[in-house]
Design an enzyme around this catalytic site. Structure first.
Site, PDB file in Angstrom:
ATOM      1  N   TRP A 160       0.832  -1.210   0.072  1.00  0.00           N
ATOM      2  CA  TRP A 160      -0.342  -0.044   0.017  1.00  0.00           C
ATOM      3  C   TRP A 160       0.515   1.437  -0.109  1.00  0.00           C
ATOM      4  O   TRP A 160       0.472   2.335  -0.602  1.00  0.00           O
ATOM      5  CB  TRP A 160      -1.172  -0.062   0.621  1.00  0.00           C
TER       6      TRP A 160
ATOM      7  N   LYS B 277     -12.006  -1.761   7.785  1.00  0.00           N
ATOM      8  CA  LYS B 277     -11.121  -2.846   8.743  1.00  0.00           C
ATOM      9  C   LYS B 277     -12.515  -2.353  10.524  1.00  0.00           C
ATOM     10  O   LYS B 277     -13.213  -3.425  11.336  1.00  0.00           O
ATOM     11  CB  LYS B 277     -10.561  -2.575   8.811  1.00  0.00           C
TER      12      LYS B 277
ATOM     13  N   ASP C 160      -1.447   6.529   6.401  1.00  0.00           N
ATOM     14  CA  ASP C 160      -2.202   5.932   5.965  1.00  0.00           C
ATOM     15  C   ASP C 160      -2.963   4.658   6.960  1.00  0.00           C
ATOM     16  O   ASP C 160      -1.909   3.983   7.603  1.00  0.00           O
ATOM     17  CB  ASP C 160      -1.657   4.639   4.590  1.00  0.00           C
TER      18      ASP C 160
END
Lengths: 374, 374
Positions: free
Chosen positions: B115, B207, B183
C-alpha cells in the site's frame, strides 16, 4: 409506501409516509426487504454483507450481475462497460474531463441548471469549455434544443434531467461525430432511449439506481485513451474497466442495493414498464397543476421534467401553509430548491401512482379551500 | 460471531463463522443489528435510512456525531477536522499529494509494503517523491525505524500498519517540523496514540471504522492551503471542511455504520479497552506461532502487526491442508496475500478473544497431528 403499516407492532407509532424527496429518495419495498436480509445473512454465506470481502465469489457475482443488468436494461452492446464507482456525480464532473479533455482541447457543454453549471466549472480546470447553450436567462426554466456544436470539440455534455429546475431533454440532441456525454443522475432507468447514441453516461445511484454511496458510469470504450494526460490510476476509467470494476475495495453494500434495484426494474417489466409509470405519474401531476387555479408549473411546457415537478402557489404564505398540510399528511420532500423556490415533487421509479393520486387530491382540496375563502 | 446460532430458525442451516478477513471484515453484532433496524426505520422517521435525504436533520445529526466521536476517541483538539469522504484509501493516495504537494515540491515516503508503494506511485504524479526508507529488500517483512528526513519536504508519509505484510509501526517516528501523514486504514481505533503528532490521517472504514463505502480523513487544518494548485473542489479538503463534510451527497448508510462502530468503541471503553483486547488477541496468536514447531511467523519480531498476523507452515501442502481444516471449522479469510504467500489472520476490534482461542486450538491440534505423523 405503506410498509410500516403492514407491521402491526409499528402501526400505532407511524403514519404512512410519502417520500417525494429529490434524492436520496424512495426505493422499492422489495429492495429494502432484501437489503435488510443481507445485513443479517448475505446469500446464505452466514456472514453479513457488511462483513463480506469484496473479492469473494458471492460479491463478485453480484457486482458482475449488476453491471450486466444495467447493460441489458439499456440494450447496450459489447463496446460499453458499466462501472460502479464512488464519489457521486460531483466526482464525475472532474473525472469526465480528466479522461476525455486534454489541457489544450475544448469540450462543449450545455448549461441548463445548477448541476450543469457545476460540471462546467470542474471541466474548466482540465481544458477549455465552450458553453454552446445556456438557459440561465430564464433561471433555467427551459431547455434550448437548437444550437451549434463547433467542430473539433472532444465531446458535448448535457444533463438529461435537471433535478433542481424540473426540466428534461425529451429528445436526444444530434451530435454527429461528436461524442455525447450525459449526467443522467435523476432520470436514468426511467425511460427507454437509444442509449448507444451516448458515449458516456453517469448517475449517482441514489435516485433510480439504488441508495447513496455508489455512482454508475457507463462508457463506450472507444472514446478512452485519446488524450495525453498522466491520469491518476484511481481516476482512469480504463484501469477500472481492466479490473472489471474492482480496482479497489468496492462500496459493497451500495453495489448490492443497486443490483437489487436493477433486478426489481427488470422483473417489473424493464424500462418500457418504468416509462409507462413515469408518464402516468407525471401526467397526473401536470394535469392537476394545469387545472387548479392557485398552482402554476415553473418549467416551460415542452421541457417539463417527468421526474421532478417544480411549481409555485399563488402567494408565498399559501406555499408555507401547503407545506405544513403536506407534512400533516406524511408527504415529505415537497419544498423547492432554494435557487428556484416554490415547491417540487420528485416522482422516481419507486413512487406508486397511487401516491401521486393522493398528492393531487391534497392539491385539489387546498385549491378549493383557498378559492372559497377568497 | 454466534449471531446466526441465536436464531432458531436458522440454526439448522448455518455453522458458526469466524471471519478472519483482512477487510471488509468482522463488525460488532451491535452494529449489524442497529444497521438492519435502520433499513426498516431510521430514527423513528418512518423512512428507511436508504431513502432519507443527506440534508435532513436526522442524518446531519448522525454525521456530526460521528465526526465528533472520532475526535473524542483520538483526543484531538480544535485544529483537527474529521471528514467522511468516498473512494477508499486508494483515492487518498491521490488526494493527499493533490492537497499537500506542489508540482515542484518534494514529499518523503516510507515504502514498507504494497500500500505504501501504491501511495508513492500516485504521489509521483503530483510532485517529487523522496523514498526515505524502503524495506523491499526483505519483501517488506520489517520496518526501518531510523532514517533521515531531508529538510524542506512537505510531509512524511507512513503506513502505520501493513495489512498485507503483517508489520506495524509501534512507535510514531519523530519528524520535527515536518508534517506527518499516515495511512491508518488497518489499525485506526485499535490503540491510543498521541494522534496530535499526525497532521493528516486517513483510513478506509471497512476494518475498524465501519463497512466499505466511506473513508475517514482526519486533518489538522493548519497544513492546508500551503501550495499553489487549482485543486478540483471535490478533491479539496478545505471545501469539505467548509461544508461540514457535506459538500455533496454523502454515502449516508456507510456513514451511519461508521457512526455505530465508533459509538460501540466508545461504549465498550474507548481506545484503552480496544488496546487491551488488541494485545490479548495478538499475544495469543504470536504465542501459538512461537511455540508450535510447524508454524513460523513472517514479520520481524519487533515489528509484528497486532492486527494482521502473517505466517507460514513448514510445507506448502500442509498450508493447503490447514486452510481446508479452517474452512471445515467455519474459519474464513485465512489465506495470505499473493505477494507474501503463507497464511494471514486479521484480528480487528470486533474479533472476540474467544475466536482467537479457537483458532490457536486448531493450530495446536494440526501441529500435533503433523508431528505425530512424521
Amino acid at each position: 409506501m405503506n410498509r410500516l403499516l403492514n407491521n402491526n407492532k409499528l402501526k400505532e407509532f407511524y403514519m404512512q409516509m410519502y417520500n417525494f424527496n429529490s434524492g436520496p429518495s424512495i426505493l422499492p419495498e422489495y429492495v429494502l426487504r432484501k437489503a435488510a436480509e443481507a445485513i443479517t445473512d448475505f446469500k446464505k454465506t452466514g456472514l453479513s454483507i457488511l462483513e463480506i470481502g469484496h473479492r469473494t465469489t458471492a460479491f463478485i457475482d453480484t457486482l458482475q450481475e449488476a453491471r450486466q443488468l444495467a447493460k441489458e436494461l439499456m440494450q447496450l452492446g459489447p463496446d460499453y462497460e458499466v462501472l460502479y464507482l464512488q464519489g457521486g456525480a460531483t466526482t464525475q464532473f472532474m473525472q469526465v474531463p480528466m479522461n476525455l479533455l486534454g489541457a489544450s482541447d475544448t469540450a462543449a457543454y450545455c448549461d441548463n441548471g445548477i448541476w450543469g453549471t457545476k460540471a462546467i466549472k470542474e471541466a474548466e480546470i482540465w481544458g477549455n469549455v465552450n458553453v454552446v447553450s445556456s438557459t440561465k436567462d430564464k433561471n433555467y426554466s427551459y431547455i434550448e434544443k437548437v444550437f451549434a456544436i463547433p467542430d473539433a470539440v472532444n465531446y458535448l455534455h448535457i444533463t438529461t434531467n435537471n433535478t433542481v429546475e424540473g426540466t428534461q431533454w425529451h429528445t436526444i440532441p444530434g451530435t454527429g461525430q461528436t461524442p455525447l456525454v450525459a449526467d443522467m443522475s435523476s432520470d436514468i432507468f426511467s425511460r427507454p432511449l437509444d442509449f448507444s447514441r451516448f458515449s458516456l453516461m453517469y448517475a449517482g445511484a441514489q435516485k433510480n439506481a439504488g441508495a447513496a454511496g455508489t455512482t454508475l458510469v457507463i462508457v463506450n470504450k472507444n472514446i478512452l485513451g485519446r488524450i495525453n494526460r498522466n491520469i491518476p490510476p484511481i481516476m482512469d476509467y480504463r484501469k477500472h474497466i481492466e479490473a472489471d470494476s474492482l480496482l479497489n475495495t468496492a462500496p459493497v453494500f451500495a453495489v448490492y442495493v443497486s443490483y437489487l434495484t436493477l433486478k426489481w426494474i427488470k422483473e417489473e417489466g424493464g424500462l418500457e414498464e418504468m416509462w409507462k409509470r413515469t408518464k402516468q405519474r407525471a401526467e397526473l401531476m401536470y394535469a392537476a397543476l394545469d387545472s387548479l387555479d392557485i398552482f402554476t408549473p415553473i418549467a416551460a411546457k415542452e421541457d417539463r421534467s417527468l421526474m421532478n415537478v417544480t411549481f409555485t402557489i399563488e402567494n408565498k404564505n399559501w406555499e408555507d401553509e401547503f407545506l405544513e398540510l403536506c407534512k400533516e399528511h406524511g408527504m415529505i420532500g415537497v419544498k423547492g430548491y432554494r435557487t428556484v423556490g416554490g415547491l417540487r415533487v420528485s416522482l422516481y421509479n419507486a413512487m406508486p401512482v397511487s401516491s401521486v393520486v393522493k398528492f393531487t387530491e391534497l392539491m385539489s382540496m387546498f385549491n378549493d379551500r383557498k378559492k372559497k375563502a377568497n
